[in-house]
Scaffold this motif. Structure first.
Motif, PDB file in Angstrom:
ATOM      1  N   ASP A 165      34.627  64.442  44.966  1.00  0.00           N
ATOM      2  CA  ASP A 165      35.851  63.732  43.496  1.00  0.00           C
ATOM      3  C   ASP A 165      35.453  64.066  42.192  1.00  0.00           C
ATOM      4  OD1 ASP A 165      37.277  62.195  45.529  1.00  0.00           O
ATOM      5  OD2 ASP A 165      36.297  60.544  45.015  1.00  0.00           O
ATOM      6  N   ARG A 209      36.300  67.994  42.340  1.00  0.00           N
ATOM      7  CA  ARG A 209      37.663  67.652  42.104  1.00  0.00           C
ATOM      8  C   ARG A 209      38.164  67.629  40.484  1.00  0.00           C
ATOM      9  NH1 ARG A 209      38.810  66.834  47.383  1.00  0.00           N
ATOM     10  NH2 ARG A 209      38.805  64.866  46.836  1.00  0.00           N
ATOM     11  N   TRP A 210      37.491  66.678  40.412  1.00  0.00           N
ATOM     12  CA  TRP A 210      37.732  66.927  38.655  1.00  0.00           C
ATOM     13  C   TRP A 210      37.405  67.616  37.470  1.00  0.00           C
ATOM     14  CZ3 TRP A 210      34.538  65.257  35.484  1.00  0.00           C
ATOM     15  CH2 TRP A 210      35.947  65.303  33.758  1.00  0.00           C
TER      16      TRP A 210
END
Length: 196
Positions: free
Chosen positions: A62, A65-66
Motif C-alpha cells: 500500500d 502504491r501510494w
C-alpha cells in the motif's frame, strides 16, 4: 536512427528554422511541429528525487502504491511545466519572427484591400441603383408631361373644332336669316323650317 534519448527508430526530426528567404509554408510547418510537440522526456526519476520517496524502502505494498502515485503525480506536473515552458518559448519566437510579422502584415493589407474593394463595389452598386432610379423617375416625369401635352393638344383641337362649329352655325344662321328675310318674317319661317 540513433537512439540518443529518443523514443526509438522514428525519424521525427524537427523541420529547419530556415532563414529570411524560407517559404512561409515551411515557416508554418516549423512552428506547427513545435506547437504540437509531445515531449518524450520521462520525469519519473526527477519526480522521485524531488519527493524523497524510495519505492524499494516502502514498508508495505500500500505504501509502495501510494509512493508510486505521488511520484507519478509529480512527474505529470513536471511534464506540464515543460509543455508550458515550451509553448511560451514557441509563442515568443512566433511573435518575434520577422517572417511571420511580414505574413501578418501582408494578411492585414490583403484584408484591408478586400474591404476597400467591397466598399468600392457597394458604392458603385448604390451609384448605379441611384442612376437607374433617377432615369426611371425622369422617364415617368417625361411620360406624364407628354400625356399632359397630348391632353392639352387634344383639348385645344376640340376647342378649335367647337369654335369652328360655332362660327359655321353662326354663318349658317346668318345665311338662313338673310335668305328668309327676303321671304319675310324670317325668324318664324326659319323655326318652321327647322321644326319641319
Amino acid at each position: 536512427g540513433n537512439n540518443k534519448g529518443g523514443k526509438g527508430d522514428e525519424d521525427d526530426s524537427p523541420p529547419s528554422l530556415g532563414d529570411d528567404s524560407t517559404p512561409i509554408d515551411q515557416v508554418h510547418a516549423f512552428y506547427d511541429y513545435w506547437t504540437h510537440f509531445d515531449s518524450w522526456r520521462d520525469f519519473t526519476l526527477k519526480a522521485s528525487e524531488s519527493t524523497d520517496h524510495d519505492i524499494d524502502m516502502a514498508d508495505s505494498r500500500d505504501e509502495q502504491r501510494w509512493m508510486k502515485k505521488e511520484i507519478d503525480r509529480k512527474a505529470k506536473a513536471l511534464k506540464r511545466e515543460e509543455v508550458a515552458r515550451l509553448a511560451l518559448l514557441v509563442e515568443r519566437a512566433m511573435t518575434a519572427d520577422p517572417r511571420l510579422k511580414r505574413e501578418r502584415e501582408r494578411e492585414k493589407e490583403e484584408k484591408k484591400r478586400l474591404a476597400e474593394e467591397r466598399e468600392r463595389k457597394r458604392i458603385e452598386k448604390e451609384r448605379k441603383e441611384a442612376e437607374e432610379k433617377a432615369r426611371k423617375e425622369k422617364e415617368e416625369a417625361d411620360r406624364i408631361e407628354r400625356e399632359k401635352q397630348e391632353k392639352a393638344a387634344a383639348k385645344a383641337k376640340k376647342d378649335q373644332e367647337k369654335k369652328q362649329l360655332r362660327k359655321a352655325k353662326q354663318l349658317l344662321w346668318k345665311l338662313a336669316v338673310a335668305e328668309h328675310a327676303k321671304a319675310g318674317s324670317a325668324e318664324e319661317k326659319v323655326w318652321k323650317d327647322i321644326e319641319a
